[in-house]
Design a protein around this motif. Structure first.
Motif, mmCIF file in Angstrom:
data_model
loop_
_atom_site.group_PDB
_atom_site.id
_atom_site.type_symbol
_atom_site.label_atom_id
_atom_site.label_comp_id
_atom_site.label_asym_id
_atom_site.label_seq_id
_atom_site.Cartn_x
_atom_site.Cartn_y
_atom_site.Cartn_z
ATOM 1 N N ILE A 74 0.866 -1.177 0.000
ATOM 2 C CA ILE A 74 0.000 0.000 0.000
ATOM 3 C C ILE A 74 0.899 1.223 0.000
ATOM 4 O O ILE A 74 1.722 1.404 0.889
ATOM 5 C CB ILE A 74 -0.911 0.026 1.256
ATOM 6 C CG1 ILE A 74 -1.786 -1.227 1.332
ATOM 7 C CG2 ILE A 74 -1.752 1.303 1.277
ATOM 8 C CD1 ILE A 74 -2.764 -1.412 0.213
ATOM 9 N N ASP A 75 0.741 2.061 -1.006
ATOM 10 C CA ASP A 75 1.530 3.288 -1.061
ATOM 11 C C ASP A 75 0.858 4.382 -0.252
ATOM 12 O O ASP A 75 1.466 4.980 0.614
ATOM 13 C CB ASP A 75 1.725 3.743 -2.507
ATOM 14 C CG ASP A 75 2.669 4.917 -2.601
ATOM 15 O OD1 ASP A 75 3.887 4.677 -2.639
ATOM 16 O OD2 ASP A 75 2.202 6.065 -2.618
ATOM 17 N N LYS A 76 -0.410 4.656 -0.577
ATOM 18 C CA LYS A 76 -1.111 5.719 0.145
ATOM 19 C C LYS A 76 -2.604 5.648 -0.104
ATOM 20 O O LYS A 76 -3.067 5.001 -1.042
ATOM 21 C CB LYS A 76 -0.580 7.091 -0.249
ATOM 22 C CG LYS A 76 -0.723 7.448 -1.713
ATOM 23 C CD LYS A 76 -0.138 8.800 -2.080
ATOM 24 C CE LYS A 76 1.313 8.936 -1.978
ATOM 25 N NZ LYS A 76 2.154 8.499 -3.062
ATOM 26 N N PHE A 77 -3.320 6.346 0.765
ATOM 27 C CA PHE A 77 -4.745 6.596 0.583
ATOM 28 C C PHE A 77 -4.864 8.058 0.175
ATOM 29 O O PHE A 77 -4.275 8.926 0.804
ATOM 30 C CB PHE A 77 -5.524 6.348 1.880
ATOM 31 C CG PHE A 77 -5.398 4.933 2.378
ATOM 32 C CD1 PHE A 77 -6.074 3.904 1.757
ATOM 33 C CD2 PHE A 77 -4.600 4.642 3.471
ATOM 34 C CE1 PHE A 77 -5.949 2.594 2.209
ATOM 35 C CE2 PHE A 77 -4.470 3.345 3.933
ATOM 36 C CZ PHE A 77 -5.149 2.317 3.300
ATOM 37 N N ILE A 78 -5.603 8.308 -0.889
ATOM 38 C CA ILE A 78 -5.800 9.667 -1.381
ATOM 39 C C ILE A 78 -7.305 9.914 -1.279
ATOM 40 O O ILE A 78 -8.050 9.664 -2.227
ATOM 41 C CB ILE A 78 -5.291 9.815 -2.826
ATOM 42 C CG1 ILE A 78 -3.877 9.241 -2.958
ATOM 43 C CG2 ILE A 78 -5.335 11.274 -3.283
ATOM 44 C CD1 ILE A 78 -3.489 8.834 -4.357
ATOM 45 N N GLY A 79 -7.751 10.334 -0.103
ATOM 46 C CA GLY A 79 -9.187 10.462 0.125
ATOM 47 C C GLY A 79 -9.834 9.103 0.026
ATOM 48 O O GLY A 79 -9.565 8.212 0.823
ATOM 49 N N ASP A 80 -10.673 8.925 -0.997
ATOM 50 C CA ASP A 80 -11.360 7.646 -1.197
ATOM 51 C C ASP A 80 -10.615 6.742 -2.179
ATOM 52 O O ASP A 80 -11.121 5.699 -2.565
ATOM 53 C CB ASP A 80 -12.780 7.892 -1.706
ATOM 54 C CG ASP A 80 -12.800 8.644 -3.026
ATOM 55 O OD1 ASP A 80 -13.458 8.167 -3.962
ATOM 56 O OD2 ASP A 80 -12.175 9.712 -3.132
ATOM 57 N N ALA A 81 -9.417 7.119 -2.571
ATOM 58 C CA ALA A 81 -8.627 6.330 -3.519
ATOM 59 C C ALA A 81 -7.528 5.553 -2.793
ATOM 60 O O ALA A 81 -7.074 5.949 -1.721
ATOM 61 C CB ALA A 81 -8.000 7.247 -4.570
ATOM 62 N N VAL A 82 -7.115 4.456 -3.415
ATOM 63 C CA VAL A 82 -6.017 3.633 -2.903
ATOM 64 C C VAL A 82 -4.959 3.535 -4.002
ATOM 65 O O VAL A 82 -5.278 3.279 -5.157
ATOM 66 C CB VAL A 82 -6.488 2.205 -2.541
ATOM 67 C CG1 VAL A 82 -5.313 1.353 -2.067
ATOM 68 C CG2 VAL A 82 -7.589 2.236 -1.499
ATOM 69 N N MET A 83 -3.706 3.733 -3.609
ATOM 70 C CA MET A 83 -2.582 3.512 -4.521
ATOM 71 C C MET A 83 -1.730 2.400 -3.924
ATOM 72 O O MET A 83 -1.393 2.431 -2.746
ATOM 73 C CB MET A 83 -1.755 4.781 -4.676
ATOM 74 C CG MET A 83 -0.552 4.615 -5.571
ATOM 75 S SD MET A 83 0.422 6.137 -5.612
ATOM 76 C CE MET A 83 1.900 5.535 -6.412
ATOM 77 N N ALA A 84 -1.402 1.417 -4.759
ATOM 78 C CA ALA A 84 -0.581 0.288 -4.310
ATOM 79 C C ALA A 84 0.336 -0.128 -5.456
ATOM 80 O O ALA A 84 0.170 0.313 -6.597
ATOM 81 C CB ALA A 84 -1.474 -0.881 -3.891
ATOM 82 N N TYR A 85 1.308 -0.981 -5.138
ATOM 83 C CA TYR A 85 2.202 -1.496 -6.169
ATOM 84 C C TYR A 85 2.758 -2.839 -5.753
ATOM 85 O O TYR A 85 2.728 -3.210 -4.582
ATOM 86 C CB TYR A 85 3.336 -0.503 -6.494
ATOM 87 C CG TYR A 85 4.076 -0.008 -5.278
ATOM 88 C CD1 TYR A 85 5.141 -0.730 -4.749
ATOM 89 C CD2 TYR A 85 3.714 1.174 -4.661
ATOM 90 C CE1 TYR A 85 5.820 -0.286 -3.630
ATOM 91 C CE2 TYR A 85 4.388 1.623 -3.536
ATOM 92 C CZ TYR A 85 5.435 0.895 -3.030
ATOM 93 O OH TYR A 85 6.095 1.337 -1.903
ATOM 94 N N TRP A 86 3.266 -3.560 -6.752
ATOM 95 C CA TRP A 86 3.851 -4.879 -6.558
ATOM 96 C C TRP A 86 5.268 -4.892 -7.114
ATOM 97 O O TRP A 86 5.557 -4.229 -8.107
ATOM 98 C CB TRP A 86 3.027 -5.922 -7.312
ATOM 99 C CG TRP A 86 1.779 -6.358 -6.617
ATOM 100 C CD1 TRP A 86 1.599 -7.535 -5.944
ATOM 101 C CD2 TRP A 86 0.532 -5.663 -6.526
ATOM 102 N NE1 TRP A 86 0.323 -7.598 -5.438
ATOM 103 C CE2 TRP A 86 -0.355 -6.457 -5.781
ATOM 104 C CE3 TRP A 86 0.077 -4.429 -6.987
ATOM 105 C CZ2 TRP A 86 -1.657 -6.081 -5.493
ATOM 106 C CZ3 TRP A 86 -1.216 -4.038 -6.714
ATOM 107 C CH2 TRP A 86 -2.066 -4.869 -5.971
#
Length: 190
Positions: A74-86
């Motif tokens: 999990i990279d970050k939560f941007i309000g109601d968004a999720v950013m992740a990476y593998w």
């Protein structure tokens, strides 16, 4: 950091400690963005901030669990968004498949989450997910006082834009051709 990565990634980092693990470098990763559709309208309907936060927590918890079980970070939560990476900081075999499988699991899980949200808040949510695979700069970035391990680059921007295209196409998951070429498993793709 252990809250942001899967247990297998954390164990790998602990087994192979190195001072340069957090230093910026270019690496092939798969980037994931998800966003709740019409979240502003939902927030206005709920009115009270505590209900908005409760709804987000009910939604985010199983979505994050899926990402972590699929060895994502999990990279970050941007309000109601999720950013992740593998595939960063530790290597993750078949990272494109893990991201796409995780996205499919999330769409399926959303049906159960929506039953809870309907009962509790008389509302449901819809999400869009964008996934891209490419060379990205990964590492600890920020100020001297506060830094995060994160990813930046054109591959990240493309994943974000793909997520936004779901609105145009009325779809739930859009992957790039770069991700598609990396997939080992069979998926129903149009």
């Amino acid at each position: 950091f252990a809250k942001k990565v899967s247990p297998s990634v954390m164990n790998e980092l602990l087994k192979n400690p190195t001072e340069d693990i957090l230093k910026p470098k270019d690496k092939e990763i798969t980037i994931f963005f998800s966003d709740i559709r019409s979240f502003t309208s939902i927030s206005e309907k709920l009115k009270e901030p505590k209900y908005v936060i409760e709804l987000l927590n009910i939604y985010m918890t199983p979505m994050v669990d899926i990402i972590i079980k699929q060895q994502g970070t999990i990279d970050k939560f941007i309000g109601d968004a999720v950013m992740a990476y593998w595939n960063a900081p530790a290597d993750v075999k078949n990272h494109a498949d893990k991201a796409v499988s995780g996205a499919i699991m999330q769409i399926k899980k959303l049906k159960k989450v929506n039953k809870i949200l309907q009962k509790k808040f008389n509302t449901t949510i819809d999400i869009g997910i964008g996934i891209n695979t490419g060379i990205t700069t990964v590492g600890e970035m920020g100020s001297k006082g506060r830094a995060d391990y994160t990813v930046i680059g054109d591959s990240v921007n493309l994943a974000s834009r793909l997520e936004g295209l779901n609105k145009v196409y009325h779809s739930h998951i859009i992957i790039s051709e770069f991700t598609k070429h990396m997939l080992k498993n069979d998926y129903s793709i149009r």
